[in-house]
Every structure is written in C-alpha cells, then in structure tokens.
Design an enzyme around this catalytic site. Structure first.
Site, PDB file in Angstrom:
ATOM      1  N   ARG A 104       0.827  -1.216   0.000  1.00 20.80           N
ATOM      2  CA  ARG A 104       0.000   0.000   0.000  1.00 20.80           C
ATOM      3  C   ARG A 104       0.861   1.266   0.000  1.00 20.80           C
ATOM      4  NH1 ARG A 104      -3.136  -0.829   5.386  1.00 20.80           N
ATOM      5  NH2 ARG A 104      -1.062  -1.602   5.926  1.00 20.80           N
ATOM      6  N   LYS A 109       3.729   1.841   7.517  1.00 19.11           N
ATOM      7  CA  LYS A 109       4.090   0.892   8.575  1.00 19.11           C
ATOM      8  C   LYS A 109       5.439   1.240   9.199  1.00 19.11           C
ATOM      9  CE  LYS A 109       1.668  -1.900   9.541  1.00 19.11           C
ATOM     10  NZ  LYS A 109       0.511  -1.843  10.463  1.00 19.11           N
ATOM     11  N   HIS A 165       2.476   2.771  15.980  1.00 18.74           N
ATOM     12  CA  HIS A 165       2.196   1.621  16.852  1.00 18.74           C
ATOM     13  C   HIS A 165       3.001   1.687  18.149  1.00 18.74           C
ATOM     14  CE1 HIS A 165      -0.208  -0.114  13.695  1.00 18.74           C
ATOM     15  NE2 HIS A 165       0.815  -0.228  12.882  1.00 18.74           N
ATOM     16  N   ARG A 198     -13.586  11.355  15.844  1.00 15.36           N
ATOM     17  CA  ARG A 198     -13.588  10.289  14.844  1.00 15.36           C
ATOM     18  C   ARG A 198     -12.362  10.408  13.957  1.00 15.36           C
ATOM     19  NH1 ARG A 198     -17.038   6.619  12.610  1.00 15.36           N
ATOM     20  NH2 ARG A 198     -16.946   6.247  10.354  1.00 15.36           N
ATOM     21  N   PHE A 200      -7.910   2.463   7.641  1.00 10.53           N
ATOM     22  CA  PHE A 200      -7.994   1.278   6.790  1.00 10.53           C
ATOM     23  C   PHE A 200      -8.977   0.265   7.367  1.00 10.53           C
ATOM     24  CE2 PHE A 200      -3.770   2.730   5.361  1.00 10.53           C
ATOM     25  CZ  PHE A 200      -3.889   2.553   3.988  1.00 10.53           C
ATOM     26  N   ARG A 221     -16.401   0.490  11.471  1.00 13.84           N
ATOM     27  CA  ARG A 221     -15.958   0.391  10.079  1.00 13.84           C
ATOM     28  C   ARG A 221     -15.337  -0.973   9.791  1.00 13.84           C
ATOM     29  NH1 ARG A 221     -13.325   6.409   9.120  1.00 13.84           N
ATOM     30  NH2 ARG A 221     -12.549   6.081  11.214  1.00 13.84           N
ATOM     31  N   ASP A 266      -3.924  -6.614  18.630  1.00 12.38           N
ATOM     32  CA  ASP A 266      -3.311  -6.023  19.828  1.00 12.38           C
ATOM     33  C   ASP A 266      -2.419  -7.067  20.509  1.00 12.38           C
ATOM     34  OD1 ASP A 266      -4.371  -3.275  20.055  1.00 12.38           O
ATOM     35  OD2 ASP A 266      -6.305  -4.305  20.043  1.00 12.38           O
ATOM     36  N   ILE A 319      -2.329 -10.910  11.229  1.00 10.19           N
ATOM     37  CA  ILE A 319      -1.538 -10.072  10.325  1.00 10.19           C
ATOM     38  C   ILE A 319      -1.916  -8.617  10.568  1.00 10.19           C
ATOM     39  CG2 ILE A 319      -1.041  -9.539   7.915  1.00 10.19           C
ATOM     40  CD1 ILE A 319      -1.800 -12.460   7.254  1.00 10.19           C
ATOM     41  N   HIS A 359      -1.269  -5.942   8.808  1.00  9.11           N
ATOM     42  CA  HIS A 359      -1.466  -5.062   7.640  1.00  9.11           C
ATOM     43  C   HIS A 359      -2.314  -5.793   6.596  1.00  9.11           C
ATOM     44  CE1 HIS A 359       2.297  -6.611   5.317  1.00  9.11           C
ATOM     45  NE2 HIS A 359       2.115  -7.369   6.370  1.00  9.11           N
ATOM     46  N   LEU A 360      -3.434  -6.329   7.059  1.00  7.55           N
ATOM     47  CA  LEU A 360      -4.331  -7.103   6.206  1.00  7.55           C
ATOM     48  C   LEU A 360      -4.823  -6.357   4.957  1.00  7.55           C
ATOM     49  CD1 LEU A 360      -6.462  -8.999   8.854  1.00  7.55           C
ATOM     50  CD2 LEU A 360      -5.295 -10.073   6.920  1.00  7.55           C
TER      51      LEU A 360
END
Length: 375
Positions: free
Chosen positions: A23, A83, A102, A136, A141, A210, A287, A324, A326-327
């Site tokens: 991505r 990432k 993260h 919000r 993603f 979402r 997490d 995973i 970063h699906l």
C-alpha cells in the site's frame, strides 16, 4: 517544525520496508491534487508498492532512491509512510514522520521508538490518532482490514474442511475485490459440500464499526447466509467477557478498537472445552503485544508468508489464529485509494498545521506520550 500558510509543505513519500506491504499513504491521484495545491512531493523508488514509480512521475513527482530520507530529506520535510520504520536501527530521528507508529498504546518497543525521536528532536504525527472535532478518525484502513480479515478467516476454514494435510499457505495480494470474492466463493462452495452442506457461523466482534462492517460485508458477498453472520457490538459485550458464545461459532473475527483494559473475550478454559466449534480466529485488531489484549491465547503476529499460527489446546479439534497487522494490503490498490482519498483534506490542511485542530491534536498527543516514555 510547524508549517504556516505561507510555506508549501514538502512531503517525502518513503518506500515501505515491511515485507509484503504494497500500500501507499499517498496515491498518484492524491499526489497530483497536493502538487496542484502548492505542495512539494518527493517519492522514493519502490519495487513492492502497488503503484509503479512512473505513475508518480507522470503527475510530477521526482523520484529518489529507497531510504534516502535518512540522509537526503531536508530538515523540514514530512516523512510520510504507513508501517514501521526499518528494523535494527536505533539512530536518532530528526524529521517529522507521518505514519502508523504503533507505540502510543504501550505496544512492544514503544519506549525505544519514542526515545529515538526524543534523541533527534523529531516528531510523530500518528495516522491512527488523526481525529476530527467529534473524536472520529479522519482516515482509516478499518473497513478494508475487516474485509480482508474475514476473507482470510473464511479461506482458512475452507482449507480445514477440505481435509488438507499441509499447513495453510502463503497469501498474495489480489488485483481487485471481485477477484478475491470470486476465489472465496469457489472455495466456500467446495468446503460446504464436504461439510454436510452446512455453512460456517461467522461471529464478528465490533460489528457496527468500520472494521466490523467490512468483515460482515465480505462474509455476505462470499455467500455466507445472513443468519450465519453473528454481529456483536457494545450492547452484547457490556456485561464483560469471557463469552462462551465465541467458541460456539466456527469463525471469530475480532474488529474492536481497544483503548482501555477490558476482560478477555475468550480464555484457555473455553478453548479447551469439549464443545468448542471454533477453528479459526482472525484477530484484525492485532493487539498482540498490548498488555490488555482481549484474546490472550496467542502471542505473535503472523505474516503473509505464514498467515496462521496454531493455538495450543487440550481439545484436539484444530484452532488457528491469523494476526496479520497489515491485512488491507491483500487488496492494496483499493485500500490505498480509499485511505488516501479520506486523508486528503487533512493533508491539505498541513499548510496551516499550527492552527489546524487535527494536526495540533496529534502533536499534543505525541508530546504527552513522549513525556510518559521519559518517566
């Protein structure tokens, strides 16, 4: 360094180094809009990004070598990515970075990363914490993460039910959503035929968000009957876990946003129970290293080349976890387009970063977390 309306921000799109991350935070289309608005954009070459380098060249972005931000990016450039930064590097970080760090929820290595920014007088403007006046997120993603997490979980269930003896294999990105749905439909048809024509029960935790909406939508598009999609959200979980209902489903997709300590959703005792039907957990929330992880039956993130890990249990019925982090890169072009489109108004507001509440709020949060890391 705060940017005023008289200064054109310089965005430096770095190449992602995380394996299988295809991505991009900025697509060629959004880059063109930013360039037309007076931004300067430098793009690092990347062989794994879903967008070819030439797509950026065509809209007017100069190309530079991968990881050259470390040595060549001007001090006032914003280093933009998605990432983690390259591993095995503890050098001070001098720039303002816009990415998913993260490290604001005490994940593994959070202090070490913050100390690198502290040492270099850099700044993190974390994409996960860019919030509007209603609290919000301005861009996320989440939908595509849930969509992809549901896809992988259903495919793993199909793999289990077709009696395959080999371990579930590596994942590769799909060219588009239709290709993923078509593939899964075929797999599901074959697996259901071998399962007494019974479709799996898919339980989605956080179904109203979402991410959960994406998970439910994929299950529906793949052919799971509506009555087999079990949707849980705050009303169903307000009593607090653990929840035996989870292990009575075949597939569990966890889509909650964890921001405080909560009782675990499942326990080893539930996993070991004789009546467990659950055989695959897709932990989209991931997490894993959070001390408050509500799914404390596994301890490692999985990857695209090794998508699942078995869960140890005295019950011989198989149970695997997909974790995973970063699906959405399973559908990299569509995920990038959606995210970058939603992020665009906020990126345009970088011209007035000092007075823009989204950016000033992100910087305030960074300073609070940095101070906590020093304690």
């Amino acid at each position: 360094m705060a940017t005023t309306s008289n200064t054109a921000p310089h965005l430096w799109l770095r190449a992602e180094t995380k394996p299988m991350e295809h991505r991009a935070a900025l697509t060629p289309a959004t880059a063109k809009i930013l360039l037309d608005a007076g931004f300067k954009i430098t793009v690092e070459r990347s062989e794994q990004r879903i967008f070819d380098d030439e797509e950026y060249v065509k809209v007017g972005c100069p190309l530079v070598e991968k990881l050259s931000w470390k040595t060549d990016a001007p001090a006032d450039a914003y280093i933009v990515g998605l990432k983690e930064l390259p591993e095995n590097d503890d050098s001070p970080l001098h720039h303002t970075h816009i990415f998913f760090a993260h490290c604001f929820k005490n994940q593994g290595g959070w202090k070490e990363l913050l100390h690198r920014f502290d040492a270099g007088n850099g700044t993190i403007l974390d994409l996960e914490f860019l919030n509007d006046s209603n609290g919000r997120r301005v861009a996320a993603f989440g939908y595509m993460a849930g969509f992809a997490g549901s896809a992988v979980a259903i495919d793993v269930w199909c793999h289990q039910k077709t009696g395959a003896t080999e371990k579930y294999g590596a994942l590769t990105p799909y060219p588009n959503e239709d290709a993923l749905i078509s593939y899964t439909k075929d797999r599901l048809t074959a697996a259901v035929a071998l399962n007494n024509n019974e479709y799996p029960k898919v339980m989605v935790m956080g179904a109203l968000g979402r991410c959960g909406t994406g998970a439910c939508d994929f299950a529906r598009k793949a052919g799971i009957p509506e009555e087999n999609i079990i949707k849980w959200d705050i009303n169903e979980t307000k009593k607090g876990g653990p929840f035996p209902e989870i292990v009575q489903s075949d597939i569990f997709v966890n889509c909650i946003y964890l921001n405080q300590k909560i009782p675990p959703f499942i326990t080893q005792e539930l996993i070991d129970g004789d009546d467990r039907k659950l055989s695959i957990i897709s932990d989209v929330s991931c997490d894993t290293t959070n001390p408050n992880n509500p799914i404390p039956v596994y301890s490692i993130n999985t990857t695209f080349d090794k998508p699942t890990v078995p869960v140890e249990s005295s019950n011989p019925y198989p149970l695997e976890v997909c974790s995973i982090d970063h699906l959405p890169t399973l559908l990299p072009r569509e995920s990038s387009d959606m995210f970058s489109h939603d992020l665009l108004p906020t990126m345009l507001a970088l011209k007035d970063r000092a007075t823009n509440p989204v950016w000033s709020g992100a910087e305030k949060l960074y300073k609070e977390k940095l101070e906590a890391s020093r304690a």
